[in-house]
Design a protein around this motif. Sequence first.
Motif, PDB file in Angstrom:
ATOM      1  N   ASP B 168       0.780  -1.201   0.027  1.00 49.93           N
ATOM      2  CA  ASP B 168      -0.042  -0.044   0.064  1.00 49.93           C
ATOM      3  C   ASP B 168       0.898   1.272  -0.089  1.00 49.93           C
ATOM      4  O   ASP B 168       1.814   1.227   0.697  1.00 49.93           O
ATOM      5  N   VAL B 188      -2.402   4.772   2.623  1.00 47.22           N
ATOM      6  CA  VAL B 188      -3.724   4.921   1.984  1.00 47.22           C
ATOM      7  C   VAL B 188      -3.956   3.352   1.293  1.00 47.22           C
ATOM      8  O   VAL B 188      -3.262   2.895   0.837  1.00 47.22           O
ATOM      9  N   LEU B 190      -7.564   0.497  -0.125  1.00 46.94           N
ATOM     10  CA  LEU B 190      -8.879   0.534  -0.375  1.00 46.94           C
ATOM     11  C   LEU B 190      -9.347  -0.933   0.373  1.00 46.94           C
ATOM     12  O   LEU B 190      -8.966  -1.991  -0.052  1.00 46.94           O
ATOM     13  N   ARG B 200     -17.888   7.630  -3.533  1.00 50.50           N
ATOM     14  CA  ARG B 200     -17.076   7.892  -2.336  1.00 50.50           C
ATOM     15  C   ARG B 200     -17.851   8.461  -0.946  1.00 50.50           C
ATOM     16  O   ARG B 200     -17.409   8.294  -0.084  1.00 50.50           O
ATOM     17  N   ARG B 224     -12.234   6.314   7.188  1.00 47.69           N
ATOM     18  CA  ARG B 224     -12.878   5.500   6.229  1.00 47.69           C
ATOM     19  C   ARG B 224     -14.018   6.119   5.675  1.00 47.69           C
ATOM     20  O   ARG B 224     -14.781   6.794   5.975  1.00 47.69           O
ATOM     21  N   THR B 229     -12.265   3.601   0.826  1.00 49.86           N
ATOM     22  CA  THR B 229     -11.024   4.062   0.677  1.00 49.86           C
ATOM     23  C   THR B 229     -10.786   4.316   2.200  1.00 49.86           C
ATOM     24  O   THR B 229     -11.567   4.833   3.028  1.00 49.86           O
ATOM     25  N   TRP B 263      -7.365  12.596  -0.556  1.00 52.02           N
ATOM     26  CA  TRP B 263      -6.653  11.088  -0.561  1.00 52.02           C
ATOM     27  C   TRP B 263      -7.441  10.233  -1.120  1.00 52.02           C
ATOM     28  O   TRP B 263      -8.711  10.166  -1.284  1.00 52.02           O
ATOM     29  N   GLY B 264      -6.617   9.007  -1.511  1.00 51.25           N
ATOM     30  CA  GLY B 264      -7.286   7.891  -2.276  1.00 51.25           C
ATOM     31  C   GLY B 264      -6.344   6.949  -2.893  1.00 51.25           C
ATOM     32  O   GLY B 264      -5.163   7.513  -3.177  1.00 51.25           O
ATOM     33  N   VAL B 265      -6.799   5.874  -3.531  1.00 50.42           N
ATOM     34  CA  VAL B 265      -5.850   5.183  -4.109  1.00 50.42           C
ATOM     35  C   VAL B 265      -5.870   5.554  -5.476  1.00 50.42           C
ATOM     36  O   VAL B 265      -4.928   5.363  -6.237  1.00 50.42           O
TER      37      VAL B 265
END
Lengths: 163, 287
Positions: B168, B188, B190, B200, B224, B229, B263-265
Amino acid sequence: MTDDEQFAEFAHAHAERLRTTAFMLCRDWHLAQDLTQTALTKLFLSWRRAVQSDNLVAYAQKILLRVFLDHRRRRSSSESTTAVLPEPVHRDSPELRLTMLDALAHLPERDRAIVVLRYFEDYSVDRVADVLDLPVSVIKSQTRRSLARLRELLAEDQLALFA
Amino acid sequence: MTEDLRALLRAELNNERPPPLGDVVGAALRDGRRVRRRRRAGFMAGGSATVLALVLAGGVAAYSEPRHSAGVGSAPAAPVVAPSPAATAWPNAPGQAAQKATVSPGSVPVGPTALLTGRPGRTLAIHSGVDQAAGTREKATTGAMLHLLTQLLPAGRTSNAAVSGAGDPHVQIRLDRGTGPGLLRVTVGLLPVEGARPPRGGTATVTILHVADNCLQDTVAIARWPDGTAVQVDVASCLTGSSRGPRALTADEAATVAADARWGVTMDPDLIKAGAREFGRVPVLVS
């Protein structure tokens, strides 16, 4: 002074002694150096616990002995052993007689460690038992056997030491 | 006999010609420090994995249960979002005004994580103000994470940025707010969700934990989002596991950083570009 600095000070002061002990155990200066370095690395990693011990030098010696015994154990899996050692030739040829260090090398590793700690480092039986994690009775009996074996191996003029 | 034996051994040793001792102490120090770093990295990874696993368990529980709690009757437990002085005083980065976070301690208790720590934890609901990220998104990079993190941090000197090499996305940095450097880490991921992955959403559920006996995770804020995410911010109270240091962020500040909607993948392409420009060549953490 930080932990790292304390460790470095101790290690600089005692590395030579540890290497000498390692040499007496393995009869190889280069291996002794490797064993010393490995032991010091392990000591560094357990420094906080080590400084709480009563005798830091003994703690370091204990690590060194375990490193040595572990090294021998690993090597022994790839070595072939003989049931009978060659007869010593020193009795007929005084110039080829075994030295004490040579004779020590004929002892099994654990017995060698016992003799080195008892008669070179001048540890008490109790302390040797503690360092090697063995019962006191085993240390006593193995010491007797080791001295008897050394008597067999050493020349006449050195046997007076065991009188 | 002992003295004689010792004298004999010493005499024989004196005849030896040992090679120079060399730098065994320096080598031992280097090896020891390397092993210590590896252990610490493994410990940190294990700690993060544990915390994320707890969050995952909590997340699954939250999604599988009705959205109301016993004792509240049948009324739905809608998030109650109230402004928090601590959070609203947070200096937002430029362009972040539309996403001003609000924090309400204890507004929506979700999941069992608070019961799993030595020190009491709490769960917050933080509304981002946006339900769905606008524009295209690209796969997140550690450089973009570092860039966003430095945008979100309060004023102070940052240093020692580093990123993960695998797994990750994970970054760490030190922040000095005038009391000495404090270590921060952000991960970060998922999380899996049941059924089709929802959008989201506009509200992050943020859990704040205090991990006992781990100064590298003195305070952990995990945000969360409904789509799975998860963003974890670790605030350390030490730098190396042994030397104590200041905490770079308060718990509320960490929660606000974790709950940032960017933020996020996947992340905004502008962040990706800025991250590559600013943090394209930072050291990679080894584990």
